[in-house]
Design an enzyme around this catalytic site. Structure first.
Site, PDB file in Angstrom:
ATOM      1  N   CYS A 190     -18.219  27.548 -12.686  1.00 30.06           N
ATOM      2  CA  CYS A 190     -17.960  26.619 -13.793  1.00 30.06           C
ATOM      3  C   CYS A 190     -16.478  26.300 -13.914  1.00 30.06           C
ATOM      4  CB  CYS A 190     -18.486  27.187 -15.111  1.00 30.06           C
ATOM      5  SG  CYS A 190     -17.670  28.722 -15.578  1.00 30.06           S
ATOM      6  N   ASP A 202     -14.207  28.080 -15.383  1.00 25.47           N
ATOM      7  CA  ASP A 202     -13.579  28.590 -16.606  1.00 25.47           C
ATOM      8  C   ASP A 202     -12.675  29.782 -16.297  1.00 25.47           C
ATOM      9  OD1 ASP A 202     -15.007  26.679 -17.811  1.00 25.47           O
ATOM     10  OD2 ASP A 202     -16.407  27.979 -18.860  1.00 25.47           O
ATOM     11  N   CYS A 249     -15.810  27.193 -21.761  1.00 28.69           N
ATOM     12  CA  CYS A 249     -16.861  26.676 -22.623  1.00 28.69           C
ATOM     13  C   CYS A 249     -16.877  27.407 -23.963  1.00 28.69           C
ATOM     14  CB  CYS A 249     -18.205  26.855 -21.923  1.00 28.69           C
ATOM     15  SG  CYS A 249     -18.694  28.586 -21.860  1.00 28.69           S
ATOM     16  N   CYS A 285     -20.830  33.895 -19.280  1.00 32.06           N
ATOM     17  CA  CYS A 285     -19.600  33.656 -20.040  1.00 32.06           C
ATOM     18  C   CYS A 285     -19.118  34.965 -20.670  1.00 32.06           C
ATOM     19  CB  CYS A 285     -19.840  32.602 -21.109  1.00 32.06           C
ATOM     20  SG  CYS A 285     -20.824  31.193 -20.533  1.00 32.06           S
TER      21      CYS A 285
HETATM   22 FE1  FES Z   1     -18.296  29.083 -17.542  1.00 32.75          FE
HETATM   23 FE2  FES Z   1     -19.175  29.552 -19.917  1.00 32.75          FE
HETATM   24  S1  FES Z   1     -19.790  27.964 -18.617  1.00 32.75           S
HETATM   25  S2  FES Z   1     -17.729  30.678 -18.819  1.00 32.75           S
END
Ligand code: FES
Length: 129
Positions: A35, A37, A60, A104
């Protein structure tokens, strides 16, 4: 049922412990390649206690809420306890995360573990118990 619990929304909208600790005793950064992040945790440790903890999360809503809750869960706790924090405990404290958002909370567990490893690296005198 709402997708996110009220606690997740609260910690997303009003995250606790956001920021940087300039003279941190340990810093941990992790990212999720899928993702994209990124989460960074800063720790101030005195006498084996997590005196202060701050985070920066570029991610997110669940990642922000997980980092906020995770910092709250380890603040004021002994390092030995902080090391045992699991992503399940973070998700439970948030009254749950949707299954596809559990990764996450894993970021929060890993970022804290990395920061604690960094602390041990920088403070070889610190005892592990
Ligand atoms: Fe990547 Fe939440 S979608 S940490």
């Amino acid at each position: 049922m709402a997708l996110y619990s009220e606690k997740v929304m609260d910690h997303f909208r009003n995250p606790r412990n956001v920021g940087v600790i300039e003279d941190a005793d340990g810093v941990g950064e992790v990212g999720n390649a899928k993702c994209g992040d990124i989460m960074k945790i800063y720790l101030k440790i005195e006498n084996g206690i997590v005196e202060d903890v701050k985070f920066e999360t570029f991610g997110c809503a669940s990642a922000v809420a997980s980092s906020s809750m995770a910092t709250e869960l380890i603040k004021g706790k002994p390092v030995s306890e902080a090391l045992k924090l699991t992503n399940q405990a973070v998700a439970e404290a948030l009254d749950g995360l949707p299954a596809y958002k559990m990764h996450c909370s894993v970021l929060a567990e890993e970022a804290i573990k990395n920061a604690l490893e960094d602390y041990y690296k920088k403070h070889p005198e610190a005892k592990r118990d």
